[in-house]
Design an enzyme around this catalytic site. Structure first.
Site, PDB file in Angstrom:
ATOM      1  N   CYS A  90      -7.242  -3.519   9.069  1.00  0.00           N
ATOM      2  CA  CYS A  90      -7.205  -2.544   7.991  1.00  0.00           C
ATOM      3  C   CYS A  90      -6.205  -3.045   6.951  1.00  0.00           C
ATOM      4  O   CYS A  90      -5.016  -3.177   7.250  1.00  0.00           O
ATOM      5  CB  CYS A  90      -6.804  -1.174   8.525  1.00  0.00           C
ATOM      6  SG  CYS A  90      -6.857   0.068   7.224  1.00  0.00           S
ATOM      7  N   CYS A 240      -9.702  -0.714  -0.666  1.00  0.00           N
ATOM      8  CA  CYS A 240     -10.116  -1.213   0.654  1.00  0.00           C
ATOM      9  C   CYS A 240      -9.802  -2.714   0.809  1.00  0.00           C
ATOM     10  O   CYS A 240     -10.472  -3.567   0.221  1.00  0.00           O
ATOM     11  CB  CYS A 240     -11.604  -0.966   0.915  1.00  0.00           C
ATOM     12  SG  CYS A 240     -12.053  -1.228   2.638  1.00  0.00           S
TER      13      CYS A 240
HETATM   14  O1  PYC Z   1      -8.087  -1.183   3.558  1.00  0.00           O
HETATM   15  O2  PYC Z   1      -9.214  -2.402   4.998  1.00  0.00           O
HETATM   16  C1  PYC Z   1      -8.927  -1.334   4.484  1.00  0.00           C
HETATM   17  C2  PYC Z   1      -9.585  -0.109   4.989  1.00  0.00           C
HETATM   18  C3  PYC Z   1     -10.578  -0.028   5.916  1.00  0.00           C
HETATM   19  C4  PYC Z   1     -10.883   1.325   6.065  1.00  0.00           C
HETATM   20  C5  PYC Z   1     -10.068   2.034   5.236  1.00  0.00           C
HETATM   21  N1  PYC Z   1      -9.279   1.137   4.580  1.00  0.00           N
END
Ligand code: PYC
Length: 314
Positions: A90, A240
């Site tokens: 994550c 993300c």
């Molecule tokens: O930042 O990799 C990330 C992530 C995955 C799910 C929520 N954030």
């Protein structure tokens, strides 16, 4: 088996929350994190639910259980989890983890190796509080894959790995804006549900559990804006980290991105991660830079009389 208290520190990275379990979590034993996550899933899944699900958390809370690392040179191991299960890696969570460890006085600026179930990453805590995560190898598995979405028709996307599996779509006909998240969620969820029945998976039949839609950003100097739907149907408030890694791997595969360049990825709230790549032996290793802020320190209390002591299942 219930702990009395679980010590947590909450933060957010670009708007996406991370809840790090500092003390009171289950003992998952030793061995690689890839084995410990299976022990977590089999024996302590109630703990995952208790920490992140309502009434203590919500569908957007991402938890992180700190574990003793295998390699003495690592700063920590961590297993990230959400309202429905476990994450491989994550990105926003790793940024949150470093800022949390610094807040707790456990680390100082510099380079820190962090072990995860899908491999070790290196994260750098900068003097100004920003964090750069040097992610695991990321790659595109398939390109221009057609999927038939009920009520919509065919859309095409790429299957890529950035520490989690993503289906990345550019031509989707959706308006990517905060005021449109209900429609975006509905569309992305229909994509997610159509993938496996149409034989579209990650390696070894792995579920593609993150859907990522792109558009151009209106901000000067920013390359792209995204909407990412997470496994439990909540959308990522940040750009993300693993999704941006998957995107960088696709851009590299298309010959549109090279070492030395910077990719600025905007998320649905307008926050930005800065991405770069390192290419070693033809393999892509993305780096993601962002900021996190601590929002609270607390003890979770487990009262055995509480009917929702271990959370309301998502
Ligand atoms: O930042 O990799 C990330 C992530 C995955 C799910 C929520 N954030």
């Amino acid at each position: 088996m219930l702990p009395e208290r679980v010590r947590i520190i909450d933060s957010h990275t670009g708007g996406e929350p991370t809840r790090i379990v500092m003390a009171g979590g289950p003992d998952l034993g030793d061995g690689p994190l890839s084995e410990r996550v299976e022990r977590f899933r089999r024996r302590f899944d109630w703990f995952r639910s208790a920490v992140v699900n309502e009434p203590r958390g919500s569908d957007i809370t991402v938890g992180g259980l700190i574990c003793a690392p295998v390699d003495a040179a690592s700063t920590a191991g961590v297993i990230f989890f959400n309202n429905v299960g476990y994450l491989g890696m994550c990105g926003h969570g790793t940024i949150g983890l470093l800022v949390t460890l610094a807040h707790a006085g456990k680390i100082t600026p510099g380079e820190h190796q962090i072990e995860t179930p899908v491999g070790a990453v290196t994260a750098v805590l900068h003097d100004n509080g920003e964090v750069t995560v040097h992610n695991i190898q990321s790659f595109r598995r398939a390109t221009n894959v057609a999927v038939d979405i009920p009520g919509h028709g065919i859309v095409r996307g790429d299957v890529a790995w950035g520490g989690n599996w993503f289906f990345l779509i550019h031509e989707h006909g959706q308006h990517i804006a905060l005021e449109n998240v209900e429609a975006l969620t509905d569309f992305a969820w229909r994509v997610r549900q159509a993938l496996r029945p149409q034989g579209i998976t990650g390696d070894n039949g792995a579920e593609i559990d993150h859907i990522e839609l792109f558009t151009s950003s209106q901000k000067p100097g920013v390359d792209s804006k995204n909407f990412v739907l997470c496994p439990g149907k909540a959308f990522d408030r940040s750009p993300c980290g693993t999704g941006t890694s998957a995107k960088l791997a696709c851009l590299y595969a298309d010959g549109k991105f090279a070492e030395g360049q910077i990719w600025r990825q905007e998320g649905i709230l307008g926050t930005i991660f800065e991405g770069r790549i390192c290419v070693r032996d033809g393999h892509v290793y993305p780096t993601i830079k962002g900021s996190a802020f601590v929002t609270s320190e607390a003890d979770l209390i487990f009262d055995p009389r509480d009917p929702f002591c271990v959370g309301i299942p998502a």
